[in-house]
Design a protein around this motif. Structure first.
Motif, PDB file in Angstrom:
ATOM      1  N   ASP A   7      -7.955   0.094  12.038  1.00  0.00           N
ATOM      2  CA  ASP A   7      -7.776   0.136  10.597  1.00  0.00           C
ATOM      3  C   ASP A   7      -7.576   1.555  10.086  1.00  0.00           C
ATOM      4  O   ASP A   7      -7.683   1.819   8.906  1.00  0.00           O
ATOM      5  N   ARG A  13      -5.880   0.813   6.337  1.00  0.00           N
ATOM      6  CA  ARG A  13      -4.699   0.578   7.155  1.00  0.00           C
ATOM      7  C   ARG A  13      -3.453   0.387   6.295  1.00  0.00           C
ATOM      8  O   ARG A  13      -3.494  -0.229   5.233  1.00  0.00           O
ATOM      9  N   ASP A  55       0.198  -1.177   5.438  1.00  0.00           N
ATOM     10  CA  ASP A  55       1.007  -2.368   5.680  1.00  0.00           C
ATOM     11  C   ASP A  55       2.374  -1.910   6.179  1.00  0.00           C
ATOM     12  O   ASP A  55       3.217  -1.461   5.402  1.00  0.00           O
ATOM     13  N   GLU A  56       2.591  -2.007   7.480  1.00  0.00           N
ATOM     14  CA  GLU A  56       3.811  -1.470   8.070  1.00  0.00           C
ATOM     15  C   GLU A  56       5.051  -2.274   7.706  1.00  0.00           C
ATOM     16  O   GLU A  56       6.174  -1.828   7.944  1.00  0.00           O
ATOM     17  N   GLU A  57       4.869  -3.461   7.134  1.00  0.00           N
ATOM     18  CA  GLU A  57       6.014  -4.280   6.735  1.00  0.00           C
ATOM     19  C   GLU A  57       6.457  -3.992   5.307  1.00  0.00           C
ATOM     20  O   GLU A  57       7.498  -4.465   4.874  1.00  0.00           O
ATOM     21  N   ARG A  58       5.672  -3.225   4.576  1.00  0.00           N
ATOM     22  CA  ARG A  58       5.977  -2.980   3.168  1.00  0.00           C
ATOM     23  C   ARG A  58       7.207  -2.092   3.024  1.00  0.00           C
ATOM     24  O   ARG A  58       7.414  -1.161   3.790  1.00  0.00           O
TER      25      ARG A  58
END
Length: 534
Positions: free
Chosen positions: A327, A366, A368-371
């Motif tokens: 995280d 953490r 949000d790597e998809e954002r």
């Protein structure tokens, strides 16, 4: 979501009567002196009995000390968006960041046409507003070096960017219909309806339209502030009000406070703008109602009736992991999805003294790597890196000044004077408002006292509290280190010190400042992109 967690704002909505101009300005001054946050004025350029709104807001800025201003809302069909953007940015610069932009798609079309404007259908109004927002943000420099919008209603072909406003001006859209609410979710910074046109039991559905559109566009629903115009009368028995579909409150100040707090906690409204054209109502609202609303909302937020589940526990200096954990925020390299790279700490240390244990630093939540991030959001994150790069350059200048003194090329007094002129020496680290103050300094050369980046980030995301509190503590340490550098210079001038002692203090400043700047960037660049500093 019931409560979006924004800081509460309170303001007034004055009628810009041309037959009583001094009275209108005096009402704004009363709101300022009473401690309200915002004064707004309706914008109907076709109304011969009204003062021009931008001229009025400029006069209010000149006659007040701290209160923010906004049109409520600007009439886009009669105010070309490129000109409107530059008007807002100019007044924001002149006022030191005290302007917001309420924006409307237009109404009263016969009057608009009579004054040289277009007549638009509801669908065309949505199209024009979307194009207008693109032009405005482009002029403010949020989408590149020049502005190109090839729209149906606005065509801007290579307009120059600027001036850039002193702060991120909020675009608050006044609207009610589903298509417009979805546009707010995708593009705006706030929703500004008038209660009375909207019933309280309609707010959940309207908020959901905004929230769903925001999520679909890759934005957090919390990024959109919910404001409201309302009316009120003191003294009458409480009744009706928002729950009954009315647009106003009545009863005692305690009755007002309970109803406004309920709107904040149940429907997410966080800015309440009172339509008031008399001094007594304005003063009673500010003195008797506003503090009570703040207290009620703060108490409920501290002990919510239904605690919101958290996907991960809040971290504290005592519990933060030392080693890399799932995280933990990205600590080196490019931030996924954002395309920005915080400046890494290379681990070089010049001093044998350490003022804090870096292993005890909390870590940010953490990412949000998809954002996906907009250009405007990326620019907000990049700004912190740019500010820090300037400080790093100034630190290098400090070390160069010491070298020049040692080589006999510069007098000690001249070196001290040069250091005192630098940004890093002028900022108030003790109050923990360094980044906010510095942003103001490089744009308007003075600090807005009622703004603070770190508390605002805590309000936006409670999980950031451990990191922001740690940063504030480090600011205090850095402030003392800078003071020690100055003391060493004074001692050298007085013949009571030596260059070795001065170098020792500068080495310690180098270690602490560079370590701190790197930690702050890797912790806050992404949250600043997501939430902004206000």
């Amino acid at each position: 979501m019931a409560d979006y967690g924004h800081e509460l704002l309170f303001g007034t909505f004055v009628t810009p009567r041309a037959d009583a101009p001094e009275r209108v300005v005096a009402l704004a001054q009363i709101a300022d002196q009473a401690g309200l946050d915002l004064v707004t004025a309706q914008d109907h350029p076709y109304q011969a009995g009204f003062l021009d709104t931008w001229t009025l807001l400029s006069m209010i800025i000149g006659r007040t000390e701290r209160i923010r201003v906004s049109p409520n809302v600007a009439n886009l069909p009669l105010r070309p968006p490129a000109v409107l953007a530059r008007s807002a940015a100019s007044l924001d610069l002149l006022s030191g960041g005290r302007v917001e932009l309420g924006l409307g798609a237009g109404a009263f079309w016969d009057a608009i046409v009579a004054n040289g404007g277009p007549h638009r259908t509801p669908a065309e109004s949505v199209e024009a507003l979307e194009e207008g927002i693109a032009v405005i943000r482009g002029i403010w420099g949020q989408d590149g070096p020049s502005v190109r919008v090839n729209g149906k209603h606005y065509q801007v072909r290579g307009a120059k960017v600027g001036p850039e406003p002193a702060h991120d001006i909020g675009i608050w859209v006044g609207a009610y219909k589903p298509r417009m609410l979805r546009l707010i979710g995708r593009l705006a910074d706030g929703w500004l309806p008038t209660l009375g046109y909207v019933k309280a039991d309609q707010l959940p559905e309207m908020n959901k339209l905004i929230d769903d559109a925001a999520v679909k566009a890759g934005r957090a629903p919390e990024a959109i502030r919910r404001l409201a115009n309302f009316s009120g009368v003191f003294g009458q028995a409480a009744g009706g009000g928002f729950g009954g579909g009315g647009g106003g409150v009545s009863g005692s100040p305690a009755d007002w406070a309970e109803q406004l707090a309920e709107l904040a906690l149940t429907h997410g409204l966080s800015a309440f703008i009172l339509a008031a054209d008399d001094a007594t109502t304005t003063q009673r609202f500010a003195v008797e109602v506003v503090p009570a609303v703040r207290e009620l909302v703060a108490a409920e937020r501290a002990h919510p009736r239904t605690p919101a589940p958290s996907p991960e526990p809040a971290l504290s200096p005592e519990t933060a992991p030392v080693q890399e954990a799932p995280d933990r925020i990205v600590v080196s390299g490019e931030i996924p999805g954002l395309g920005l790279t915080p400046t890494p700490d290379d681990g070089t240390r010049l001093s044998d003294r350490t003022l804090w244990d870096e292993s005890e630093r909390p870590v940010a939540p953490r990412i949000d790597e998809e954002r996906k991030y907009s250009r405007h959001e990326r620019a907000r994150g990049q700004q912190l890196i740019d500010i820090h790069d300037h400080l790093r350059q100034e630190l290098a200048q400090v070390r160069d000044l010491i070298d020049q003194v040692e080589a006999g090329m510069l007098g000690i007094g001249e070196a001290r004077s040069a250091i005192n002129e630098m940004t890093l020496r002028q900022n108030n680290w003790t109050l923990g408002t360094y980044c906010e103050s510095y942003c103001r300094l490089i744009t308007t050369h003075h600090t807005i006292e009622d703004a603070s980046m770190l508390p605002n980030l805590r309000r936006a995301d409670a999980r950031l509290a451990p990191v922001t509190l740690r940063l504030e503590d480090e600011h205090k340490v850095i402030h003392e280190v800078i003071e020690n550098v100055d003391r060493a210079l004074v001692a050298l001038v007085a013949g009571e010190g030596d260059l070795k002692s001065l170098r020792s203090e500068v080495d310690l400043l180098t270690d602490t400042l560079l370590s701190h700047l790197s930690y702050e960037e890797r912790s806050l660049v992404e949250p600043l992109a997501r939430y902004g500093a206000h």
